[in-house]
Scaffold this active site. Structure first.
Site, short mmCIF file in Angstrom:
data_model
loop_
_atom_site.label_atom_id
_atom_site.label_comp_id
_atom_site.label_asym_id
_atom_site.label_seq_id
_atom_site.Cartn_x
_atom_site.Cartn_y
_atom_site.Cartn_z
N ASP A 189 3.87 -7.29 1.59
CA ASP A 189 2.50 -7.00 1.15
C ASP A 189 1.64 -6.85 2.40
OD1 ASP A 189 0.33 -6.55 -0.52
OD2 ASP A 189 -0.18 -8.67 -0.67
N HIS A 190 0.59 -6.08 2.27
CA HIS A 190 -0.35 -5.91 3.38
C HIS A 190 -1.35 -7.06 3.35
CE1 HIS A 190 0.65 -1.37 3.20
NE2 HIS A 190 1.37 -1.97 4.12
N PHE A 249 -3.43 -5.99 -1.97
CA PHE A 249 -2.99 -5.54 -3.30
C PHE A 249 -1.90 -4.47 -3.21
CE2 PHE A 249 -7.83 -5.90 -3.66
CZ PHE A 249 -7.79 -7.29 -3.64
N HIS A 250 -0.99 -4.60 -2.23
CA HIS A 250 0.05 -3.59 -2.04
C HIS A 250 1.45 -4.21 -2.03
CE1 HIS A 250 -3.23 -1.28 0.45
NE2 HIS A 250 -3.42 -1.16 -0.87
N PRO A 251 1.84 -5.03 -2.99
CA PRO A 251 3.18 -5.62 -2.96
C PRO A 251 4.25 -4.55 -3.15
CG PRO A 251 2.12 -6.07 -5.07
CD PRO A 251 1.07 -5.46 -4.18
#
Length: 542
Positions: free
Chosen positions: A293-294, A470-472
């Site tokens: 994730d980011h 919010f980038h899993p």
């Protein structure tokens, strides 16, 4: 079996809606699409600024939370995920970034033919209707792409300051080369959000070969001798049903829910399954592993009057902004999250940019109920994150109850490389705001603050304040190795007639926001599925 379909797709999110559209483009193919959330009928879902209202929405957002993160002082990190038609593309910031061509070439080099830029770049071209006027127009696709409805003068100064520092001006972040500074693009059409549902599925919702059921909570994949036969689900009225797939079951439930469904179906790490009294159908230790994730850090800066649009969203001005949107679908309520960004290298030895600095001439905080609250003073901000983190987490089960969320262990900032890159990113943004013409607008840094200077202080700040972007991704990774979950055709290793097609299949997360990449995964998956079906028919007829 209640009914039979050629393909059953679990999840109507960024990839799932694309899959349903492309598979039903073939008239003889019968598709069932199941979505746990409700229909996407809400004014604020369509309104770009409505993303603030969706941040903790109980109806359209899963509102997930991680386990305590040891590297962040045991803080739990909030993870919003879309729960409606369009999935997270219905609640996100609408930024459309493909990533870098080298991301996809790396996927292919890892043993995944058909995922290099030569193919993926063409699929992006086919999916987009990009009206921003790049040198090589990309027009005619279902997904409309635009620049921000309002480009504040401070945005131009941010770009000019970056160029003065020597950053390359990038007039098309989606050319395949992300490095440099420039305007971002958005999934927005005529002032309205373009989720994957809006772009792909809504125009064909009445197709005779498409069945969509919302409010359907899939509990497991029905497996028989390591072959997917269908899915079991609970409908909104509490009825337990089973749907049969003549062809294949495709999990497109996202990087958090797809691995959970596999585990609940008996596919995963045996130790994890046995721990939660789930019978082992097929041992696949990579399910839930490789979580990426980011991790994002914010920098907020007070600016001179007129250098921010915070006050345009306060008092009587917010009603003016509302009227402008209602009458013309324009103005500040038609904006996505960040109008511009810089992609930079955290270290000169990096092959290509690994840090994104997303810029916006506004700031916000959270009120006591967790809602987004725009600040009442003039300020600008940046979100800084490493786009290819080296830290890896995992997803496990809390229980065998499919109604319980999975266990999320992101393991942020677990490597020295990630820590160094994040600190370098904050310093890079500070260099930009210290450069003319942007520095003339600066009053003072608020967060992390002018006294937070050393590496140790910045690391303390990251651990205390950093959040997810919010980038899993990556939890059902694609590849030929022992920890891969799917092969290059997205077929689950060791299970027939079962595929995964969403951000979970990324071996390495793409360099930027993940929504565009999730949609192109849907595009490529649909083509592979139809190609494989034609091949099987040819073999059977021979």
């Amino acid at each position: 079996m209640k009914d039979q379909y050629d393909y059953i797709i679990v999840g109507a999110g960024s990839a799932g809606c694309v899959l349903a559209r492309r598979l039903t483009d073939a008239p003889g193919v019968r598709v069932l699409l199941l979505e746990a959330g409700p229909e996407a009928h809400d004014f604020w879902l369509r309104t770009p600024a409505g993303m603030a209202r969706m941040m903790h929405h109980p109806k359209y957002n899963w509102n997930f939370e991680t386990e305590p993160v040891p590297t962040l002082g045991d803080r739990r990190i909030y993870w919003p995920r879309g729960k409606t038609m369009g999935g997270s593309s219905a609640i996100n910031g609408m930024v459309h970034i493909r990533g870098d061509r080298r991301d996809y070439d790396h996927w292919e080099a890892l043993g995944n033919p058909g995922w290099g830029w030569d193919r993926i770049g063409k699929l992006f071209d086919a999916m987009e209707n990009d009206i921003t006027g790049p040198a090589k127009p990309r027009l005619g696709g279902p997904l409309n792409i635009s620049h921000a409805a309002v480009i504040h003068p401070t945005v131009h100064d941010f770009i000019a300051a970056g160029r003065a520092l020597g950053l390359r001006y990038n007039d098309d972040v989606n050319s395949g080369d992300i490095e440099g500074i420039g305007l971002l693009k958005f999934n927005i059409r005529n002032g309205q959000r373009q989720s994957s549902y809006d772009a792909y599925l809504a125009p064909v919702r009445d197709r005779a070969n498409l069945t969509v059921i919302t409010g359907a909570h899939v509990t497991r994949v029905v497996l028989n001798e390591r072959t997917a036969k269908g899915i079991a689900a609970v409908l909104p009225d509490g009825q337990h049903v089973t749907f049969h797939a003549r062809g294949e079951v495709i999990l497109a439930a996202g990087a958090l829910n797809s691995p959970q469904l596999l585990m609940l179906s008996g596919v995963g790490d045996p130790a994890e399954l046995v721990r939660h009294q789930v019978g082992v159908v097929h041992a696949l230790p990579g399910v839930g592993a490789n979580l990426q994730d980011h991790f994002v850090s914010r920098v907020q800066v007070r600016v001179t009057p007129g250098s921010s649009y915070n006050k345009s969203l306060q008092g009587w001005r917010k009603y003016l902004a509302g009227a402008q949107y209602l009458l013309k679908q324009s103005g500040y309520l038609a904006l996505g999250s960040s109008p511009a960004a810089a992609f930079v290298k955290s270290h000169p030895d990096m092959a290509y940019a690994d840090v994104e600095i997303s810029f916006r001439p506004m700031t916000f905080g959270f009120d006591t109920r967790g809602g987004v609250a725009v600040h009442k003073f003039d300020a600008m901000s940046a979100s800084v994150y490493r786009v290819r983190p080296s830290s890896r987490g995992r997803i496990g089960l809390h229980s065998s109850d499919p109604r319980q969320p999975a266990r999320f262990e992101p393991n942020y900032l677990a490597t020295d490389d990630d820590i160094a890159a994040m600190i370098a990113g904050i310093r890079a943004f500070r260099s930009i705001i210290a450069q003319s013409p942007l520095r003339e607008r600066v009053v003072a840094e608020m967060v992390p603050g002018p006294d937070v200077r050393s590496d140790e202080q910045l690391l303390d700040y990251l651990r205390a304040d950093g959040q997810c972007a919010f980038h899993p991704a990556g939890t059902c990774k694609m590849g030929p190795d022992a920890m891969a979950v799917v092969d290059c055709r997205l077929r689950v290793h060791g299970i027939d007639r079962l595929r995964v097609a969403d951000a979970s299949i990324m071996p390495v997360v793409v360099s930027g926001n993940t929504n565009a990449a999730s949609m192109v995964i849907g595009e490529n998956a649909a083509r592979m599925i139809l190609e494989d079906a034609r091949h099987q028919r040819t073999v059977a007829a021979a």
